[in-house]
Design an enzyme around this catalytic site. Sequence first.
Site, PDB file in Angstrom:
ATOM      1  N   ASP A 180       0.369  -1.230  -0.201  1.00 56.71           N
ATOM      2  CA  ASP A 180      -0.377   0.576   0.140  1.00 56.71           C
ATOM      3  C   ASP A 180       1.309   1.436  -0.220  1.00 56.71           C
ATOM      4  O   ASP A 180       2.072   1.168   0.697  1.00 56.71           O
ATOM      5  CB  ASP A 180      -0.868   0.341   1.186  1.00 56.71           C
ATOM      6  CG  ASP A 180      -2.004   0.760   1.034  1.00 56.71           C
ATOM      7  OD1 ASP A 180      -2.038   1.449  -0.269  1.00 56.71           O
ATOM      8  OD2 ASP A 180      -3.632   0.795   1.832  1.00 56.71           O
ATOM      9  N   GLY A 181       0.383   1.987  -0.244  1.00 57.28           N
ATOM     10  CA  GLY A 181       0.886   3.943  -0.539  1.00 57.28           C
ATOM     11  C   GLY A 181       0.153   4.670  -0.636  1.00 57.28           C
ATOM     12  O   GLY A 181      -0.953   4.502  -0.007  1.00 57.28           O
ATOM     13  N   GLU A 217       2.535   3.912  -4.128  1.00 55.13           N
ATOM     14  CA  GLU A 217       1.606   2.132  -4.676  1.00 55.13           C
ATOM     15  C   GLU A 217       2.756   2.128  -5.298  1.00 55.13           C
ATOM     16  O   GLU A 217       2.662   0.457  -5.426  1.00 55.13           O
ATOM     17  CB  GLU A 217       0.276   2.949  -5.316  1.00 55.13           C
ATOM     18  CG  GLU A 217      -0.473   3.172  -4.598  1.00 55.13           C
ATOM     19  CD  GLU A 217      -1.375   2.411  -3.176  1.00 55.13           C
ATOM     20  OE1 GLU A 217      -0.801   1.520  -3.687  1.00 55.13           O
ATOM     21  OE2 GLU A 217      -2.299   2.851  -2.930  1.00 55.13           O
ATOM     22  N   ASP A 249      -4.327  -2.855  -3.664  1.00 59.95           N
ATOM     23  CA  ASP A 249      -5.928  -1.880  -3.317  1.00 59.95           C
ATOM     24  C   ASP A 249      -5.567  -0.958  -4.751  1.00 59.95           C
ATOM     25  O   ASP A 249      -6.667   0.054  -5.006  1.00 59.95           O
ATOM     26  CB  ASP A 249      -6.223  -1.232  -2.374  1.00 59.95           C
ATOM     27  CG  ASP A 249      -5.522  -0.673  -1.835  1.00 59.95           C
ATOM     28  OD1 ASP A 249      -4.132   0.151  -2.556  1.00 59.95           O
ATOM     29  OD2 ASP A 249      -5.461   0.211  -1.000  1.00 59.95           O
ATOM     30  N   HIS A 266      -9.448  -1.033   3.056  1.00 63.30           N
ATOM     31  CA  HIS A 266     -11.313  -0.559   3.773  1.00 63.30           C
ATOM     32  C   HIS A 266     -11.750  -1.115   3.356  1.00 63.30           C
ATOM     33  O   HIS A 266     -12.968  -0.389   3.795  1.00 63.30           O
ATOM     34  CB  HIS A 266     -11.307   1.165   4.111  1.00 63.30           C
ATOM     35  CG  HIS A 266      -9.429   1.468   3.585  1.00 63.30           C
ATOM     36  ND1 HIS A 266      -9.287   2.257   4.463  1.00 63.30           N
ATOM     37  CD2 HIS A 266      -9.281   2.688   2.650  1.00 63.30           C
ATOM     38  CE1 HIS A 266      -8.237   2.797   4.012  1.00 63.30           C
ATOM     39  NE2 HIS A 266      -8.477   2.926   3.176  1.00 63.30           N
ATOM     40  N   ASP A 325      -2.216   0.280   5.317  1.00 60.83           N
ATOM     41  CA  ASP A 325      -2.351   1.321   5.346  1.00 60.83           C
ATOM     42  C   ASP A 325      -1.660   2.467   6.589  1.00 60.83           C
ATOM     43  O   ASP A 325      -1.505   3.394   6.259  1.00 60.83           O
ATOM     44  CB  ASP A 325      -3.678   1.471   4.611  1.00 60.83           C
ATOM     45  CG  ASP A 325      -4.615   2.485   5.075  1.00 60.83           C
ATOM     46  OD1 ASP A 325      -3.481   3.373   4.143  1.00 60.83           O
ATOM     47  OD2 ASP A 325      -4.990   3.386   6.046  1.00 60.83           O
TER      48      ASP A 325
END
Length: 230
Positions: free
Chosen positions: A83-84, A121, A143, A198, A208
Amino acid sequence: MSSSKKIFYAVARGRRTGLFTSWGGENGAEEQVRGFPGAVFKGFARLEDALDYLHAHGVTAEGFADHRPRDRHADGAVHFYTDGASIGNPGRGGFAVIRIRNGDRSEWAQGFRLTTNNRMELLACISALESLSEPLPVVIHCDSRYVIDNLQQGRVRRWRENGWRTAAGKPVENADLWQRLLELTERFSPTFDWVKGHAGSPENERCDRLAQAAAAADDVAIDEGYERRD
């Protein structure tokens, strides 16, 4: 379509931990977490998701073990969750990676003083693949549609063939990172799995939080590809 009503309550930290099938009542989840310092719990519509949540927190759901699906990470593959994040876009940013293979788990993150969300990302996926020392089956759970769609729909290879320019002849944004990622995907042939952000994935939510914390940390690096771009 399955119902989204929460009927399973996973308590990872409370008076009693485990899986509960009711919120209220003497033996419900509420009694275990109300007023308990630092309680960790969540409601789910699906049994599998509740069990995964508890598993990620190292908690066993007694009485439900026979119903637990096979551990999706116990297949010999290296599973990466990436994740970024950025605070402002552009702004301070960070990426995070969780690596899981046959029960072994590690995680890392890095922050940058000025970058973008998309670059984070990309760099998360790059960092994941660069951690490999030998070819192995690899799954990257990500994601970012920006990352997955451009790779899976072949745009990145077309950009490279076109000298890192789009079909319209414009310079490709983040070409420095796309080039690194494309070379790594050609070396390790990872499978990309899109994860809705999420939405209850413990590993995605952990990534995250790690990325956000890295972006806000004092110890940040310089994204030279962004700050020194032409």
